[in-house]
Design a protein around this motif. Structure first.
Motif, PDB file in Angstrom:
ATOM      1  N   LEU A  28      -9.732  -5.143  -1.144  1.00  0.00           N
ATOM      2  CA  LEU A  28     -10.288  -4.573  -0.195  1.00  0.00           C
ATOM      3  C   LEU A  28     -10.126  -2.999   0.269  1.00  0.00           C
ATOM      4  O   LEU A  28      -8.894  -2.483  -0.285  1.00  0.00           O
ATOM      5  CB  LEU A  28      -9.068  -4.334   1.033  1.00  0.00           C
ATOM      6  CG  LEU A  28      -9.647  -4.111   2.925  1.00  0.00           C
ATOM      7  CD1 LEU A  28     -10.768  -4.854   3.092  1.00  0.00           C
ATOM      8  CD2 LEU A  28      -8.642  -4.244   3.515  1.00  0.00           C
ATOM      9  N   LYS A  53       1.685   5.119  12.621  1.00  0.00           N
ATOM     10  CA  LYS A  53       2.274   4.408  13.168  1.00  0.00           C
ATOM     11  C   LYS A  53       1.503   3.612  11.952  1.00  0.00           C
ATOM     12  O   LYS A  53       0.623   4.113  10.840  1.00  0.00           O
ATOM     13  CB  LYS A  53       1.519   3.830  14.478  1.00  0.00           C
ATOM     14  CG  LYS A  53       2.374   4.828  15.325  1.00  0.00           C
ATOM     15  CD  LYS A  53       3.021   3.449  15.064  1.00  0.00           C
ATOM     16  CE  LYS A  53       4.058   4.790  17.509  1.00  0.00           C
ATOM     17  NZ  LYS A  53       5.341   3.993  17.212  1.00  0.00           N
ATOM     18  N   SER A  54       1.297   2.204  11.735  1.00  0.00           N
ATOM     19  CA  SER A  54       0.212   1.370  10.610  1.00  0.00           C
ATOM     20  C   SER A  54      -1.160   1.094  11.582  1.00  0.00           C
ATOM     21  O   SER A  54      -0.875   1.178  12.460  1.00  0.00           O
ATOM     22  CB  SER A  54       1.171   0.800  10.092  1.00  0.00           C
ATOM     23  OG  SER A  54       1.482  -0.366  11.616  1.00  0.00           O
ATOM     24  N   PRO A  55      -1.820   0.601  10.104  1.00  0.00           N
ATOM     25  CA  PRO A  55      -3.215   0.765  10.799  1.00  0.00           C
ATOM     26  C   PRO A  55      -3.196  -0.543  11.419  1.00  0.00           C
ATOM     27  O   PRO A  55      -2.668  -1.449  10.718  1.00  0.00           O
ATOM     28  CB  PRO A  55      -3.837   0.578   9.157  1.00  0.00           C
ATOM     29  CG  PRO A  55      -3.074   1.382   8.064  1.00  0.00           C
ATOM     30  CD  PRO A  55      -1.423   1.411   8.971  1.00  0.00           C
ATOM     31  N   TYR A  83     -10.208  -1.250  11.458  1.00  0.00           N
ATOM     32  CA  TYR A  83      -8.872  -0.451  11.466  1.00  0.00           C
ATOM     33  C   TYR A  83      -8.573   1.165  12.778  1.00  0.00           C
ATOM     34  O   TYR A  83      -9.556   2.142  12.448  1.00  0.00           O
ATOM     35  CB  TYR A  83      -7.786  -0.818  10.320  1.00  0.00           C
ATOM     36  CG  TYR A  83      -7.647  -2.153   9.373  1.00  0.00           C
ATOM     37  CD1 TYR A  83      -8.899  -2.456   8.723  1.00  0.00           C
ATOM     38  CD2 TYR A  83      -6.366  -2.695  10.097  1.00  0.00           C
ATOM     39  CE1 TYR A  83      -8.649  -3.326   8.009  1.00  0.00           C
ATOM     40  CE2 TYR A  83      -6.420  -3.587   9.682  1.00  0.00           C
ATOM     41  CZ  TYR A  83      -7.172  -4.368   8.889  1.00  0.00           C
ATOM     42  OH  TYR A  83      -7.605  -5.030   7.673  1.00  0.00           O
ATOM     43  N   ARG A 134       9.307   5.266   5.070  1.00  0.00           N
ATOM     44  CA  ARG A 134       8.498   6.080   5.051  1.00  0.00           C
ATOM     45  C   ARG A 134       9.510   6.367   4.595  1.00  0.00           C
ATOM     46  O   ARG A 134      10.571   7.053   4.079  1.00  0.00           O
ATOM     47  CB  ARG A 134       8.634   7.649   6.883  1.00  0.00           C
ATOM     48  CG  ARG A 134       8.583   8.882   6.077  1.00  0.00           C
ATOM     49  CD  ARG A 134       8.971   9.976   7.415  1.00  0.00           C
ATOM     50  NE  ARG A 134       7.031   9.150   8.087  1.00  0.00           N
ATOM     51  CZ  ARG A 134       6.114   9.278   7.531  1.00  0.00           C
ATOM     52  NH1 ARG A 134       6.029  10.296   6.660  1.00  0.00           N
ATOM     53  NH2 ARG A 134       5.557   9.378   8.330  1.00  0.00           N
ATOM     54  N   GLN A 146      -6.757  -7.872   6.903  1.00  0.00           N
ATOM     55  CA  GLN A 146      -5.405  -7.930   6.918  1.00  0.00           C
ATOM     56  C   GLN A 146      -3.835  -7.506   7.878  1.00  0.00           C
ATOM     57  O   GLN A 146      -4.732  -6.779   9.079  1.00  0.00           O
ATOM     58  CB  GLN A 146      -4.685  -7.095   5.749  1.00  0.00           C
ATOM     59  CG  GLN A 146      -5.418  -7.753   4.241  1.00  0.00           C
ATOM     60  CD  GLN A 146      -5.707  -6.241   2.834  1.00  0.00           C
ATOM     61  OE1 GLN A 146      -4.685  -5.052   3.301  1.00  0.00           O
ATOM     62  NE2 GLN A 146      -6.290  -6.725   2.242  1.00  0.00           N
ATOM     63  N   TYR A 147      -3.155  -7.541   8.430  1.00  0.00           N
ATOM     64  CA  TYR A 147      -2.011  -6.935   8.969  1.00  0.00           C
ATOM     65  C   TYR A 147      -1.215  -6.239   8.207  1.00  0.00           C
ATOM     66  O   TYR A 147      -0.781  -6.822   7.544  1.00  0.00           O
ATOM     67  CB  TYR A 147      -1.503  -8.510   9.959  1.00  0.00           C
ATOM     68  CG  TYR A 147      -2.603  -8.979  10.521  1.00  0.00           C
ATOM     69  CD1 TYR A 147      -3.569  -9.671  10.144  1.00  0.00           C
ATOM     70  CD2 TYR A 147      -3.283  -8.564  12.242  1.00  0.00           C
ATOM     71  CE1 TYR A 147      -4.504 -10.421  10.846  1.00  0.00           C
ATOM     72  CE2 TYR A 147      -4.379  -9.256  12.493  1.00  0.00           C
ATOM     73  CZ  TYR A 147      -5.119 -10.326  11.853  1.00  0.00           C
ATOM     74  OH  TYR A 147      -6.158 -10.613  12.681  1.00  0.00           O
ATOM     75  N   PHE A 148      -0.589  -5.377   9.333  1.00  0.00           N
ATOM     76  CA  PHE A 148       0.072  -4.433   8.693  1.00  0.00           C
ATOM     77  C   PHE A 148       1.588  -4.207   9.153  1.00  0.00           C
ATOM     78  O   PHE A 148       1.729  -4.561  10.377  1.00  0.00           O
ATOM     79  CB  PHE A 148      -0.181  -3.043   8.525  1.00  0.00           C
ATOM     80  CG  PHE A 148      -1.269  -3.079   7.257  1.00  0.00           C
ATOM     81  CD1 PHE A 148      -2.338  -3.049   7.714  1.00  0.00           C
ATOM     82  CD2 PHE A 148      -1.415  -2.031   6.411  1.00  0.00           C
ATOM     83  CE1 PHE A 148      -3.585  -3.157   6.716  1.00  0.00           C
ATOM     84  CE2 PHE A 148      -2.014  -1.947   6.272  1.00  0.00           C
ATOM     85  CZ  PHE A 148      -3.251  -2.121   5.472  1.00  0.00           C
ATOM     86  N   GLY A 149       2.557  -4.605   8.543  1.00  0.00           N
ATOM     87  CA  GLY A 149       3.856  -4.228   9.131  1.00  0.00           C
ATOM     88  C   GLY A 149       3.763  -2.480   9.345  1.00  0.00           C
ATOM     89  O   GLY A 149       2.863  -2.101   9.592  1.00  0.00           O
ATOM     90  N   PRO A 150       5.201  -1.719  10.551  1.00  0.00           N
ATOM     91  CA  PRO A 150       5.382   0.243  10.768  1.00  0.00           C
ATOM     92  C   PRO A 150       5.349  -0.223   9.600  1.00  0.00           C
ATOM     93  O   PRO A 150       4.794   1.641  10.137  1.00  0.00           O
ATOM     94  CB  PRO A 150       6.588  -0.906  11.198  1.00  0.00           C
ATOM     95  CG  PRO A 150       7.355  -1.854  10.643  1.00  0.00           C
ATOM     96  CD  PRO A 150       6.493  -2.926  10.457  1.00  0.00           C
ATOM     97  N   PHE A 195       3.028   0.553   2.900  1.00  0.00           N
ATOM     98  CA  PHE A 195       3.004  -0.287   3.690  1.00  0.00           C
ATOM     99  C   PHE A 195       3.038  -1.640   2.843  1.00  0.00           C
ATOM    100  O   PHE A 195       2.316  -2.181   1.863  1.00  0.00           O
ATOM    101  CB  PHE A 195       1.363  -0.014   4.940  1.00  0.00           C
ATOM    102  CG  PHE A 195       1.818   1.192   5.703  1.00  0.00           C
ATOM    103  CD1 PHE A 195       0.960   2.484   5.078  1.00  0.00           C
ATOM    104  CD2 PHE A 195       1.952   0.998   6.648  1.00  0.00           C
ATOM    105  CE1 PHE A 195       0.915   3.013   6.092  1.00  0.00           C
ATOM    106  CE2 PHE A 195       2.005   2.254   7.856  1.00  0.00           C
ATOM    107  CZ  PHE A 195       1.858   3.175   7.422  1.00  0.00           C
ATOM    108  N   TYR A 226       0.935  -1.155   0.156  1.00  0.00           N
ATOM    109  CA  TYR A 226       0.269  -0.590  -0.086  1.00  0.00           C
ATOM    110  C   TYR A 226       0.859   1.029  -0.065  1.00  0.00           C
ATOM    111  O   TYR A 226       2.036   1.303   0.648  1.00  0.00           O
ATOM    112  CB  TYR A 226      -1.046   0.165   1.143  1.00  0.00           C
ATOM    113  CG  TYR A 226      -2.182  -0.594   1.193  1.00  0.00           C
ATOM    114  CD1 TYR A 226      -2.252  -2.156   1.880  1.00  0.00           C
ATOM    115  CD2 TYR A 226      -3.271  -0.552   0.569  1.00  0.00           C
ATOM    116  CE1 TYR A 226      -2.686  -2.924   1.693  1.00  0.00           C
ATOM    117  CE2 TYR A 226      -4.392  -1.837   1.057  1.00  0.00           C
ATOM    118  CZ  TYR A 226      -4.256  -2.651   1.569  1.00  0.00           C
ATOM    119  OH  TYR A 226      -4.943  -3.730   1.662  1.00  0.00           O
TER     120      TYR A 226
END
Lengths: 112, 112
Positions: B100, B42-44, B36, A108, A101-105, A90, A35
């Motif tokens: 999504l 930070k990330s979602p 979310y 940037r 869905q699970y996100f990484g940190p 992301f 993303y």
């Protein structure tokens, strides 16, 4: 135990350079995503892989190329970086396309 | 019409009150719905997932889904200052790619 990890966390580079962002998940998920979140905070899907197969490829410049060497890894390579590429990128993963869905940190990216 | 719509806020509530966040979606065939939370920088982070009509409770959070009216809401009881964040509604579309679709998010501020 980090579920979804990304490297690097920060990336500052000049226009015209080529850079890569790496993502790894240890959740055993089959689907991974990239993303882009710009300054307006809108989350835009770029790519999605399911079992190493590209299933979503949004309207993204050809300068962006994802690569999934295996189910647990999804990397993003960006050629000829432009100012407009500055954003937070992301990585995310999910059990399947229909699941949460699970996100990484996030990474940037700042292009100067 | 946007595919997933949320009031951008900011929504401001006093500590201890109930915060109510709403989301409408356009794809009548959608089956999977998520909330979310994203703190600044930070990330979602997944708060709730809901797949069938009705209410789903998890601690101080309750998700409500009404497929006939095409809306999904999130209630936060006993709001705390730590709940101050942007809340993103996301819906998996009914198409073959099961993408999504994200709302733009509602900014919540809980005032001590």
């Amino acid at each position: 135990d980090t579920a979804v990890s990304q490297t690097p966390k920060y990336l500052v580079t000049q226009m015209g350079n080529d850079k890569s962002i790496k993502c790894e998940q240890n959740l055993g998920h089959d689907t991974m995503y990239w993303y882009k979140q710009d300054s307006k905070k809108f989350l835009k899907i770029m790519f999605s892989y399911n079992n190493k197969e590209l299933i979503i490829n949004e309207t993204v410049p050809n300068r962006f190329s994802p690569k999934s060497p295996d189910k647990a890894h999804l990397n993003l390579h960006i050629n000829s970086l432009e100012l407009g590429d500055s954003a937070v990128y992301f990585c995310a993963s999910s059990k399947d396309r229909s699941y949460e869905q699970y996100f990484g940190p996030g990474t940037r990216l700042t292009v100067t | 019409q946007k595919e997933v719509e949320q009031n951008s806020g900011p929504l401001s509530v006093p500590e201890g009150a109930i915060a109510s966040l709403n989301c409408t979606y356009s794809d009548r065939g959608s089956q999977s719905f998520f909330w979310y939370r994203q703190y600044s920088g930070k990330s979602p982070e997944l708060i709730m997932s809901i797949y069938s009509n009705g209410d789903k409770e998890d601690g101080r959070f309750t998700a409500q889904l009404n497929k006939a009216s095409q809306y999904v809401s999130l209630l936060i009881r006993d709001s705390q200052p730590s709940d101050s964040a942007t809340y993103l509604c996301a819906v998996i579309n009914a198409g073959n790619n099961r993408k999504l679709i994200w709302g733009l998010g509602t900014s919540l501020a809980v005032n001590p």
